[in-house]
Write an enzyme that holds these catalytic residues in place. Sequence first.
Site, PDB file in Angstrom:
ATOM      1  N   ARG A 122      99.802 -16.982 -29.985  1.00 20.78           N
ATOM      2  CA  ARG A 122     100.568 -17.422 -31.143  1.00 20.78           C
ATOM      3  C   ARG A 122      99.702 -18.350 -31.961  1.00 20.78           C
ATOM      4  NH1 ARG A 122     106.329 -18.727 -28.154  1.00 20.78           N
ATOM      5  NH2 ARG A 122     106.578 -16.629 -27.315  1.00 20.78           N
ATOM      6  N   ASP A 154     107.345 -14.876 -17.541  1.00 20.48           N
ATOM      7  CA  ASP A 154     108.450 -14.309 -18.297  1.00 20.48           C
ATOM      8  C   ASP A 154     109.263 -13.331 -17.460  1.00 20.48           C
ATOM      9  OD1 ASP A 154     109.881 -14.161 -20.590  1.00 20.48           O
ATOM     10  OD2 ASP A 154     108.356 -13.097 -21.755  1.00 20.48           O
ATOM     11  N   LYS A 188     120.344 -21.133 -26.143  1.00 22.51           N
ATOM     12  CA  LYS A 188     119.474 -21.255 -24.974  1.00 22.51           C
ATOM     13  C   LYS A 188     119.739 -22.530 -24.195  1.00 22.51           C
ATOM     14  CE  LYS A 188     115.807 -23.218 -27.850  1.00 22.51           C
ATOM     15  NZ  LYS A 188     114.386 -23.272 -28.160  1.00 22.51           N
TER      16      LYS A 188
END
Length: 644
Positions: free
Chosen positions: A364, A384, A470
């Site tokens: 990123r 992940d 979240k």
Amino acid sequence: MLSITLPNGDVREYPDGSRAYDIALSISEGLARNALSASLDGNTVELMAPLEHGGALKMYTWESPEGKQAFWHSSAHVLAQALTQLYPGIHLTIGPAIENGFYYDVDFRGAIPSDKDFPAIEAKMIELARLKAEFKMRSVSKSEALEVYKDNPFKTELIENLEDGSITFCDHGDFTDLCRGGHLPDTGWIKAVKVMNIAGAYWRGDEKRPQLSRVYAISFPKKALLDEYLTLLEEAKKRDHRRLGKELELFAFSQRVGQGLPLWLPKGTALRERLEQFLRTAQKKAGYLPVITPHIGSKELYETSGHYAKYGKDSFQPIGTPEEGEEYLLKPMNCPHHCEIYKTKPRSYKDLPLRLSEFGTVYRYEMSGELHGLTRVRGFTQDDAHLFCTNDQLLDEFKKVIELVLYIFKTLDFTEFKSQVSIRDPEKPEKYIGSTENWDKAESAIVQAAQEMGLPYVIETGEAAFYGPKLDFMVRDALGRSWQLGTIQVDYNLPERFELEYKGSDNQMHRPVMIHRAPFGSMERFVAVLLEHCGGNFPLWLTPEQVVVLPVSEKSIDYAREVSQLLENSDIRALIDERNEKTGRKIRDAEVSKVPFMLIVGELEAQNRSVSVRRHGHGDLGSMSIDEFAQLVQRAVREELGVE
RNA sequence: GCCGGUAUAGCUCAGUUGGCCAGAGCAGCUGAUUUGUAAUCAGCGGGUCGGGGGUUCGAAUCCCUCUACCGGCUCCA
């Protein structure tokens, strides 16, 4: 008369016009002497102003956060006063107390002071503090307030947003500031002050608005407390993961490789792989299925997911193929790939929950000024997983993920963490995608899961991801900065965008719900925070080197090698210091490098087939047989991991 | 990206107002020493003073610029 309820439940009557200070005095002289601020029915009141009505009164001293808050808030006034005197013509804006000290945002309208000017600012502040000027609040009308600040566009903007009648100023000495209140009796309390740094800060946190200079400082009621604080900061710096990472040879950065792109050295890699293995084992037990996906993906994949529209232009730019002119992105997240794995065959409700996990490396583009050691990088590996489940399974799955996160935190001795439920900002619906109905469902599922798991959590409105709410787990680094580690996110959006389906028991097609989750967050950030958490003294099961064997002289090297080999056979990681150095020197170097166990072996040990054991930070443990030592280490590792 | 600061040997740092071949400790290498619970001794090698440009008779030192790092701001799939 004022009827005052004290914290112990007593109700006492005081004459009208009594101040919080008078009431403190009636309780004890010591309390009155140490009180820094007070609250009435939960609202901050001035210690030295007459109380307007009765109610529940609390007094705060330096020992409480509220007391420090009043101390630092008052100090901010003195800082503003000092800066105004030293730099005439500046525009003051806001100056709140923060967790450690306070700051003031100032438009210097000219030369910005540098750290060479800090001592002068500190001296001026102390000079002003010694005047023992009393802090006095007064009400002003809006028009009066605007008149006072007619030359200051920032204060004007603040005042315009306030209601007439609720605007107050605070005076001390010849200085006046727009202020909501909560002060020390007078400036004389401030005995020690340190200007920490000066940094740019956008007005109202908006990068499109003017950049001000934020002057950070901290103050104390005693000089000794300041010294103590500075010593503490020095100690904290020694725990900085960037320093320890270099010292312990765990990771490095290279200008030539690129900013924010960490290089994992052999010892760091060993540590990281051990962490991964630990999680793999836990996830296997919890029914996760490991998958692997490539480091790049077609641009179309991210257009489908919606990420390209949202982040594409601020990210690393697409890479093209020379012949076909196709465009690929460096993988910025793993979820779209996992969605495609879901779609490789028709799914039945009997397949769910489907839990796909991957240690997926993503890239990123982070703004250059934001990069920070291993906690903020441009290439990192997420632990992940994506859980595809039915609506009915969502709550249960969510709870199981919380359980996994808590297991990890417990094993690694992270007792101090905060959890935060991030929900959408109802006033900015344009920031989010997905139906209101699904958002409602997801948000209530998270809150319920957190409650049922007994998690202490706070709700943050407007902090949700664009695709769903979240639950985040945050911890602090050595210098008190807060970082997000684990995250669990509910997503109704991607299943829709990827048209994920399963056939239900009713023979109809249904849409699954997705949970994104990463208990560590990223391997990089987790190692950084772990490193600071344990100050480089890793748990035995994780540490790259568990044992160093120190032969007393060359004569004992053969025996040292034998010992090392036997330990390796018992899955204990050992190395030998074969240098031609004195034993004292080898011990010192081993202590400095934080190896948990040192085994001193000389002719005596070789004869008895024993080792002389020294524990890092503890010293000599005496001698024992090689076998006894191996069992000691193995037992310690099992205890750390909570295995029987 | 923006504001402020920093950049000298592998590491930590000296280097006065510009002035001879740029220094120290640790690490490294070589040798001596054969060592018992936090630093054995001696010798040696090592730097385009972050890169580029400029000012000057002369630049690690002054100026410009780029890069990276540090502290914040902002953002974070």
